[in-house]
Design a protein around this motif. Structure first.
Motif, PDB file in Angstrom:
ATOM      1  N   HIS A 194       0.848  -1.196   0.000  1.00  0.00           N
ATOM      2  CA  HIS A 194       0.000   0.000   0.000  1.00  0.00           C
ATOM      3  C   HIS A 194       0.882   1.245   0.000  1.00  0.00           C
ATOM      4  CE1 HIS A 194      -3.213   2.556   2.342  1.00  0.00           C
ATOM      5  NE2 HIS A 194      -3.074   2.948   1.088  1.00  0.00           N
ATOM      6  N   ILE A 195       0.696   2.114  -0.995  1.00  0.00           N
ATOM      7  CA  ILE A 195       1.400   3.385  -1.022  1.00  0.00           C
ATOM      8  C   ILE A 195       0.411   4.529  -1.189  1.00  0.00           C
ATOM      9  CG2 ILE A 195       3.513   2.405  -1.980  1.00  0.00           C
ATOM     10  CD1 ILE A 195       2.755   3.689  -4.682  1.00  0.00           C
ATOM     11  N   ARG A 196       0.830   5.684  -0.739  1.00  0.00           N
ATOM     12  CA  ARG A 196       0.110   6.931  -0.977  1.00  0.00           C
ATOM     13  C   ARG A 196       0.942   7.712  -1.990  1.00  0.00           C
ATOM     14  NH1 ARG A 196      -2.862  10.456  -1.934  1.00  0.00           N
ATOM     15  NH2 ARG A 196      -3.690  12.110  -0.599  1.00  0.00           N
ATOM     16  N   LEU A 197       0.288   8.255  -3.040  1.00  0.00           N
ATOM     17  CA  LEU A 197       1.005   8.852  -4.167  1.00  0.00           C
ATOM     18  C   LEU A 197       0.425  10.213  -4.527  1.00  0.00           C
ATOM     19  CD1 LEU A 197       2.928   8.659  -6.673  1.00  0.00           C
ATOM     20  CD2 LEU A 197       1.069   7.451  -7.841  1.00  0.00           C
ATOM     21  N   ARG A 198       1.311  11.189  -4.706  1.00  0.00           N
ATOM     22  CA  ARG A 198       0.946  12.463  -5.316  1.00  0.00           C
ATOM     23  C   ARG A 198       1.852  12.673  -6.528  1.00  0.00           C
ATOM     24  NH1 ARG A 198      -0.189  17.714  -2.584  1.00  0.00           N
ATOM     25  NH2 ARG A 198      -1.750  17.747  -4.247  1.00  0.00           N
ATOM     26  N   ILE A 199       1.326  13.406  -7.511  1.00  0.00           N
ATOM     27  CA  ILE A 199       1.940  13.427  -8.843  1.00  0.00           C
ATOM     28  C   ILE A 199       2.068  14.850  -9.363  1.00  0.00           C
ATOM     29  CG2 ILE A 199       1.615  12.710 -11.251  1.00  0.00           C
ATOM     30  CD1 ILE A 199      -0.271  10.466  -9.996  1.00  0.00           C
ATOM     31  N   TRP A 200       3.206  15.124  -9.995  1.00  0.00           N
ATOM     32  CA  TRP A 200       3.325  16.253 -10.915  1.00  0.00           C
ATOM     33  C   TRP A 200       3.454  15.651 -12.307  1.00  0.00           C
ATOM     34  CZ3 TRP A 200       2.672  21.401 -10.947  1.00  0.00           C
ATOM     35  CH2 TRP A 200       3.060  22.074 -12.114  1.00  0.00           C
ATOM     36  N   GLU A 201       2.483  15.935 -13.160  1.00  0.00           N
ATOM     37  CA  GLU A 201       2.417  15.275 -14.458  1.00  0.00           C
ATOM     38  C   GLU A 201       3.047  16.144 -15.539  1.00  0.00           C
ATOM     39  OE1 GLU A 201      -0.821  12.239 -16.003  1.00  0.00           O
ATOM     40  OE2 GLU A 201      -1.584  14.288 -15.969  1.00  0.00           O
ATOM     41  N   ARG A 202       3.923  15.534 -16.313  1.00  0.00           N
ATOM     42  CA  ARG A 202       4.567  16.233 -17.422  1.00  0.00           C
ATOM     43  C   ARG A 202       3.512  16.804 -18.381  1.00  0.00           C
ATOM     44  NH1 ARG A 202       7.860  12.937 -22.041  1.00  0.00           N
ATOM     45  NH2 ARG A 202       5.802  11.962 -22.099  1.00  0.00           N
ATOM     46  N   GLY A 203       3.532  18.105 -18.562  1.00  0.00           N
ATOM     47  CA  GLY A 203       2.589  18.744 -19.463  1.00  0.00           C
ATOM     48  C   GLY A 203       1.197  18.910 -18.907  1.00  0.00           C
ATOM     49  N   GLY A 204       1.011  18.630 -17.593  1.00  0.00           N
ATOM     50  CA  GLY A 204      -0.343  18.682 -17.079  1.00  0.00           C
ATOM     51  C   GLY A 204      -0.531  19.246 -15.687  1.00  0.00           C
ATOM     52  N   GLY A 205       0.517  19.315 -14.876  1.00  0.00           N
ATOM     53  CA  GLY A 205       0.365  19.823 -13.516  1.00  0.00           C
ATOM     54  C   GLY A 205       0.034  18.726 -12.523  1.00  0.00           C
ATOM     55  N   ILE A 206      -0.813  19.040 -11.533  1.00  0.00           N
ATOM     56  CA  ILE A 206      -1.140  18.096 -10.459  1.00  0.00           C
ATOM     57  C   ILE A 206      -2.502  17.471 -10.733  1.00  0.00           C
ATOM     58  CG2 ILE A 206      -1.505  17.807  -7.982  1.00  0.00           C
ATOM     59  CD1 ILE A 206       0.220  20.259  -7.520  1.00  0.00           C
ATOM     60  N   PRO A 207      -2.545  16.194 -11.117  1.00  0.00           N
ATOM     61  CA  PRO A 207      -3.812  15.515 -11.350  1.00  0.00           C
ATOM     62  C   PRO A 207      -4.283  14.798 -10.087  1.00  0.00           C
ATOM     63  CG  PRO A 207      -2.056  14.105 -12.084  1.00  0.00           C
ATOM     64  CD  PRO A 207      -1.403  15.344 -11.499  1.00  0.00           C
ATOM     65  N   LEU A 208      -5.545  14.377 -10.091  1.00  0.00           N
ATOM     66  CA  LEU A 208      -6.045  13.557  -8.991  1.00  0.00           C
ATOM     67  C   LEU A 208      -5.501  12.136  -9.051  1.00  0.00           C
ATOM     68  CD1 LEU A 208      -9.792  14.680  -8.801  1.00  0.00           C
ATOM     69  CD2 LEU A 208      -7.881  15.382  -7.350  1.00  0.00           C
ATOM     70  N   GLY A 209      -5.004  11.746 -10.195  1.00  0.00           N
ATOM     71  CA  GLY A 209      -4.419  10.421 -10.367  1.00  0.00           C
ATOM     72  C   GLY A 209      -3.818  10.311 -11.751  1.00  0.00           C
ATOM     73  N   SER A 210      -3.105   9.237 -12.011  1.00  0.00           N
ATOM     74  CA  SER A 210      -2.525   8.962 -13.324  1.00  0.00           C
ATOM     75  C   SER A 210      -2.180   7.492 -13.386  1.00  0.00           C
ATOM     76  CB  SER A 210      -1.269   9.804 -13.563  1.00  0.00           C
ATOM     77  OG  SER A 210      -0.525   9.298 -14.668  1.00  0.00           O
ATOM     78  N   GLY A 211      -2.727   6.804 -14.378  1.00  0.00           N
ATOM     79  CA  GLY A 211      -2.481   5.365 -14.477  1.00  0.00           C
ATOM     80  C   GLY A 211      -1.025   5.026 -14.704  1.00  0.00           C
ATOM     81  N   SER A 212      -0.393   5.681 -15.683  1.00  0.00           N
ATOM     82  CA  SER A 212       1.001   5.345 -15.966  1.00  0.00           C
ATOM     83  C   SER A 212       1.916   5.764 -14.815  1.00  0.00           C
ATOM     84  CB  SER A 212       1.457   5.987 -17.279  1.00  0.00           C
ATOM     85  OG  SER A 212       1.470   7.386 -17.190  1.00  0.00           O
ATOM     86  N   CYS A 213       1.575   6.873 -14.126  1.00  0.00           N
ATOM     87  CA  CYS A 213       2.388   7.283 -12.975  1.00  0.00           C
ATOM     88  C   CYS A 213       2.258   6.293 -11.824  1.00  0.00           C
ATOM     89  CB  CYS A 213       1.992   8.681 -12.523  1.00  0.00           C
ATOM     90  SG  CYS A 213       2.541   9.999 -13.627  1.00  0.00           S
ATOM     91  N   CYS A 214       1.052   5.765 -11.609  1.00  0.00           N
ATOM     92  CA  CYS A 214       0.894   4.717 -10.591  1.00  0.00           C
ATOM     93  C   CYS A 214       1.785   3.530 -10.911  1.00  0.00           C
ATOM     94  CB  CYS A 214      -0.571   4.280 -10.511  1.00  0.00           C
ATOM     95  SG  CYS A 214      -1.682   5.484  -9.766  1.00  0.00           S
ATOM     96  N   CYS A 215       1.827   3.150 -12.192  1.00  0.00           N
ATOM     97  CA  CYS A 215       2.660   2.018 -12.602  1.00  0.00           C
ATOM     98  C   CYS A 215       4.137   2.336 -12.388  1.00  0.00           C
ATOM     99  CB  CYS A 215       2.405   1.686 -14.064  1.00  0.00           C
ATOM    100  SG  CYS A 215       0.757   1.049 -14.418  1.00  0.00           S
ATOM    101  N   GLY A 216       4.579   3.516 -12.835  1.00  0.00           N
ATOM    102  CA  GLY A 216       5.979   3.881 -12.684  1.00  0.00           C
ATOM    103  C   GLY A 216       6.412   3.946 -11.233  1.00  0.00           C
ATOM    104  N   ALA A 217       5.537   4.487 -10.369  1.00  0.00           N
ATOM    105  CA  ALA A 217       5.873   4.589  -8.952  1.00  0.00           C
ATOM    106  C   ALA A 217       6.037   3.212  -8.312  1.00  0.00           C
ATOM    107  CB  ALA A 217       4.790   5.384  -8.224  1.00  0.00           C
ATOM    108  N   VAL A 218       5.129   2.288  -8.639  1.00  0.00           N
ATOM    109  CA  VAL A 218       5.219   0.940  -8.075  1.00  0.00           C
ATOM    110  C   VAL A 218       6.451   0.212  -8.613  1.00  0.00           C
ATOM    111  CG1 VAL A 218       4.120  -1.337  -8.030  1.00  0.00           C
ATOM    112  CG2 VAL A 218       2.771   0.722  -7.576  1.00  0.00           C
ATOM    113  N   VAL A 219       6.701   0.330  -9.900  1.00  0.00           N
ATOM    114  CA  VAL A 219       7.887  -0.308 -10.483  1.00  0.00           C
ATOM    115  C   VAL A 219       9.152   0.164  -9.764  1.00  0.00           C
ATOM    116  CG1 VAL A 219       9.376  -0.347 -12.534  1.00  0.00           C
ATOM    117  CG2 VAL A 219       6.924  -0.817 -12.751  1.00  0.00           C
ATOM    118  N   ASN A 220       9.285   1.468  -9.574  1.00  0.00           N
ATOM    119  CA  ASN A 220      10.482   1.978  -8.898  1.00  0.00           C
ATOM    120  C   ASN A 220      10.537   1.543  -7.436  1.00  0.00           C
ATOM    121  OD1 ASN A 220      11.767   3.275 -11.051  1.00  0.00           O
ATOM    122  ND2 ASN A 220      10.487   5.097 -10.843  1.00  0.00           N
TER     123      ASN A 220
END
Length: 271
Positions: A194-220
């Motif tokens: 279980h992780i808690r995640l906040r994101i700064w999205e390239r070209g988009g700012g701060i979203p409520l979520g991001s599928g690919s960012c969730c994947c990248g965060a877990v992979v790392n």
């Protein structure tokens, strides 16, 4: 010609679907920016154009709200899959993106799961400007990097509430280490599943979520030895599940919902 669209979201991560099968792709960088304007257009984090494809049910092309393109979008991929499955009464479709052929399935709970492909961790694949160990980057805070078809930089922090995402995010996005810029994640590990995640999205700012960012965060996180192979990812907008065995493809599962459908006004199309 009128341009029809569907506005959808995945736990608040909002996106627009334009179905252009049997017709030319109508989207340009200029039009994507106009549509992405939350005051004068539709507003979205990403736009997905659905196109004809010879070796899959459809091909997807993705745009950011700033008019730039991107190679992967987990939320919009699942949204397009949801629509295609509903129109054909199927529980599985295959979509082609820059990541290759991605299989999407509807689960028993109605959620949509997508095979997001294998993550890339080589410095030139992400890409980074210099050859280095991508599990610990030479930046303050010792982040890790990978690619899910777009670049991801992940910081592991003790207290997510103390992080100034709007300040740190754009600075890292545009750091010279990332020649194509990068998504930036801030992860607080609650436990190994279980992780808690906040994101700064390239070209988009701060979203409520991001599928690919969730994947990248877990992979790392798995690469760092901090997480198990199946992780609940809690974003500002809701929860998704990410699975990765450390070698094969990454699987992203979560809900998607349609908000409304409409037709873009000629004033927006012709501006």
């Amino acid at each position: 010609m009128p341009l029809s669209f569907h506005k959808m979201h995945a736990n608040g991560d909002d996106f627009v679907i334009v179905d252009s099968r049997n017709s030319p792709n109508p989207i340009t960088s200029h039009l994507a920016r106009r549509m992405g304007d939350r005051n004068r257009g539709i507003g979205f984090n990403q736009l997905a154009v659905v196109l004809d494809c010879d070796d899959a049910d459809a091909r997807l092309v993705f745009w950011n709200a700033d008019g730039s393109t991107l190679g992967a979008c987990g939320s919009a991929t699942r949204g397009a899959a949801d629509r295609l499955m509903r129109e054909s009464s199927l529980t599985s479709v295959v979509l082609r993106t820059q990541r290759g052929l991605l299989t999407c399935q509807r689960t028993s709970t109605g959620a949509i799961s997508v095979d997001m492909g294998k993550p890339l961790s080589g410095w030139s694949d992400i890409p980074l400007a210099l050859e280095m160990d991508t599990s610990v980057l030479p930046l303050a805070g010792d982040p890790a990097a990978c690619s899910m078809g777009n670049p991801h930089c992940t910081y592991f922090v003790d207290d997510l509430a103390a992080i100034e995402v709007a300040t740190i995010g754009p600075a890292i996005e545009n750091d010279p280490l990332f020649p194509l810029r990068t998504n930036v994640h801030f992860v607080q590990v609650i436990d190994r599943a279980h992780i808690r995640l906040r994101i700064w999205e390239r070209g988009g700012g701060i979203p409520l979520g991001s599928g690919s960012c969730c994947c990248g965060a877990v992979v790392n996180g798995i690469r760092r030895g901090l997480l198990d192979s199946c992780v609940e990812v809690e974003c500002d907008g809701g929860v998704v599940t990410v699975q990765w065995d450390g070698a094969g493809p990454v699987f992203l599962t979560g809900p998607v919902e349609i908000t409304f459908s409409g037709t873009l006004a000629d004033a927006v199309l012709n501006a």
